[in-house]
Design a protein around this motif. Structure first.
Motif, PDB file in Angstrom:
ATOM      1  N   THR A  68       0.836  -1.196   0.000  1.00  0.00           N
ATOM      2  CA  THR A  68       0.000   0.000   0.000  1.00  0.00           C
ATOM      3  C   THR A  68       0.876   1.254   0.000  1.00  0.00           C
ATOM      4  O   THR A  68       2.009   1.234   0.476  1.00  0.00           O
ATOM      5  N   GLU A  90       0.078   4.909   1.390  1.00  0.00           N
ATOM      6  CA  GLU A  90      -1.008   5.575   2.112  1.00  0.00           C
ATOM      7  C   GLU A  90      -0.624   6.987   2.536  1.00  0.00           C
ATOM      8  O   GLU A  90       0.378   7.172   3.219  1.00  0.00           O
ATOM      9  N   ILE A 132      -4.672   0.944   6.404  1.00  0.00           N
ATOM     10  CA  ILE A 132      -4.951  -0.176   5.484  1.00  0.00           C
ATOM     11  C   ILE A 132      -3.923  -1.288   5.724  1.00  0.00           C
ATOM     12  O   ILE A 132      -4.276  -2.464   5.821  1.00  0.00           O
ATOM     13  N   SER A 136       4.363  -1.323   3.119  1.00  0.00           N
ATOM     14  CA  SER A 136       3.657  -0.094   2.784  1.00  0.00           C
ATOM     15  C   SER A 136       4.595   1.092   2.883  1.00  0.00           C
ATOM     16  O   SER A 136       5.543   1.081   3.674  1.00  0.00           O
TER      17      SER A 136
END
Lengths: 422, 422
Positions: free
Chosen positions: B280, B282, B289, B306
């Motif tokens: 991800t 973000e 998430i 992420s």
């Protein structure tokens, strides 16, 4: 002091599909204005059980709050029951009807025409006062019977909250005289409830009976709250002050803040006041520390970002952890988290970074590194410190505890470094 | 069907400092074995209120569960009260005492000697059966009176859970005959409760009275659950099956899973079955998430990591978003999230990435980009798709809704791409 009861309605509460956060919110808000919640009762979507709860709670409480049972898909039990209980008949309220149409036309972004079930929301007993619900289709309803006040609210949390804040509290403050209530809260991190209690044993014995000390433990933290009531707010605050000072002094080794605020808020405030930035390098917490930090409004002032390095390739390629470090010591090691923290400072361009790597379970443990083994590093450009945790819980708690301890370790590190002269 | 009540004890519940998750857990576990929770009652640390609740609940319920009031810092009310209520006297239980010593010596990792308050945990009424608490110092206690069973458990969630699973449920299954209970659950994402209800109106009218449909809405999702009771498990499952099929068919446009599992589990299972990885990028969700994905045990099989790019510098330096893209279109724009997704695929070395950037509030909105404006991009190496959200809630809900919609957008994208031929 006046008494209140909260009745929550819904089978989903009884079978545990929904966690009742509404009662807690109502308890908090009522407490602030000096209205005591005596009992909370949850009953199913069942006519007789709801009726009985209304009877029972109104025997000893002055204010009865009812939440739930009003949504467009709720069983048609609660509103007709309230109509019967308070002796009225159902009528269409034109103001509510106009509001329902307005919401569907101008606010809700949904395809297709308005479902008919929403029109039912405008049907209300003619024996109640309507409380306008800006945020949804189900209005609040206020009834009176035998000198008691009954207020029915929708169960959807954000609608219930809006009504409590904007309609219910103002009504109660206008209609009733409430006592002054004063709370003083400290947050401690890093010691268990029973140890904190042992520290506070002598202090507790000095408290007058009308000042109460409450222990509120939560994932590596214990909140301690002094509460007292009086007639005059200022006088009551003055009275509790010396006890509050003594409380802070007694737990000073574990004290994080003397305000009712979370650890993530405390860390943010320190960074803001020092005009410094931070970032995280998270393996086992998977972004949870970053989530806590960014759940605070305005955190972009001091939080640059995070590298969630779940796989070793991300540890190496994004954070610059050396392949040979992971090979030699493993991903869960002091050496690896030190390089993760240094990598985060470089990559995210921050003043401070916290890095974590551990085994959260239920799988992935070994004899040498069991589930719950965690390494934490915090650092700035000049230096790095590390901490080893040995947790012994389930995945969810291990993640929460790691985040708490890592944030507290970071907090101490920043405080120490910002006063040191380099 | 047998009835039960849950009584939770503690002022902290009434003033809302603690959210009662215990009752929900007990409701879930009892429901699985066909024991109906009729009522849940929360009372304060008050002798008379607790006594009254025991009297009241045992009138109509067969099993009464009491949680809380047993910790080392609890007011000394609950245990003596139970002693009085069931007519016994307090004695030291040697087995419990040995267990308390064992926990402090071998399990708890705390400095200093054991606080004396913990010795009290071994004092129990002599009229109860002790339920061994492997996870803590306060034992469970089982009493009988007038043919009713009363079980007192500590309020600390992980201890209460351990006792319910390892002591209470086995006891109930051994002592009582429970009915067969069958639940079938689907999860829908992307439509409101009232629209789903409109879709299901005809279906609901075909349901026999003993099969119930429940709506369980939550942050952009609605769970729909069919419940039925019977005497034979297999027969009951067979009976509900055609209704469950019809339910899935009716909501198929919004259907995510026909199991009782979360969206993050569904996404993980798809990736595992396709042997693909994800990551991800973000901004506004700040790692939430990634946290959802990694809350699932075993997620390291498909989740690489992420980049939480809260600041623009991280978007540029780590994800490779072009400075001119942010300058021209802003950080919250379709162009920026597309570059964030592409950057995440490259940087994290994953097959699929989801990227989000938006304004969560309460501050930071403008006329052009108000609070609640969010751009989402999902992509693989070959292509990218985008989605614009216009949310209208508070920070916490906006973050949760963004995560839900982003994960669902990713889920659809993966499913589509994994069946396409490139």
């Amino acid at each position: 002091m006046m008494n209140s009861s909260v009745i929550t309605i819904g089978d989903e509460l009884l079978i545990g599909q929904t966690i009742d956060t509404n009662s807690a919110f109502i308890g908090q808000e009522f407490n602030k204005i000096g209205l005591w919640v005596r009992r909370r009762v949850a009953v199913g979507d069942n006519y007789d059980e709801i009726w009985k709860a209304l009877d029972e709670e109104s025997k000893e409480s002055d204010i009865i709050i009812i939440t739930g049972g009003l949504g467009p898909t709720a069983d048609d039990i609660t509103k007709p029951l309230l109509c019967d209980y308070f002796g009225g008949k159902m009528i269409v309220n034109e103001k509510v009807l106009a509001h329902v149409h307005h919401l569907f036309k101008n606010v809700f972004n949904r395809p297709g025409p308005m479902p008919e079930s929403n029109l039912k929301q405008a049907e209300v007993p003619n024996c109640c006062t309507i409380l306008h619900n800006e945020t949804g289709t189900a209005p609040g309803m206020l009834f009176k019977k035998n000198g008691k006040v009954f207020i029915s609210l929708p169960g959807v949390p954000h609608e219930m909250k809006w009504l409590i804040i904007n309609e219910v509290i103002p009504y109660l403050l206008k209609e009733f005289k409430m006592p002054a209530i004063v709370h003083r809260t400290v947050l401690t991190v890093g010691q268990g409830e029973s140890h904190i209690a042992a520290l506070l044993k002598d202090f507790e014995s000095t408290l007058p009976t009308h000042i109460k000390l409450a222990y509120l433990p939560n994932y590596g933290m214990v909140k301690l709250r002094l509460t007292t009531f009086g007639t005059d707010k200022e006088q009551t605050e003055k009275e509790v002050e010396p006890y509050f000072k003594k409380l802070q002094e007694t737990v000073k080794d574990f004290l994080v803040t003397n305000e009712d605020e979370g650890l993530e808020v405390v860390v943010g405030n320190i960074l803001k006041s020092k005009n410094k930035t931070m970032g995280t390098a998270e393996s086992c917490t998977g972004g949870y520390i970053a989530h806590l930090i960014t759940s605070v409004a305005g955190s972009s002032a001091y939080f640059n970002g995070s590298v969630v390095s779940y796989s070793n390739s991300v540890k190496e390629n994004v954070l610059g952890v050396q392949t040979k470090t992971i090979e030699r010591y493993g991903a869960v090691s002091e050496e690896t988290v030190k390089e993760m923290a240094a990598g985060a400072i470089r990559t995210l361009g921050v003043d401070y970074a916290v890095a974590v790597s551990g085994i959260m379970g239920p799988d992935g443990g070994s004899e040498e590194k069991p589930v719950g083994a965690v390494w934490v590093a915090v650092g700035c450009t000049a230096k790095t410190e590390t901490l080893k945790l040995n947790l012994r819980f389930d995945r969810k708690r291990n993640i929460s505890l790691t985040a708490t301890y890592a944030l507290n370790f970071l907090r101490k590190f920043i405080l120490k470094n910002e006063t040191d002269v380099f």
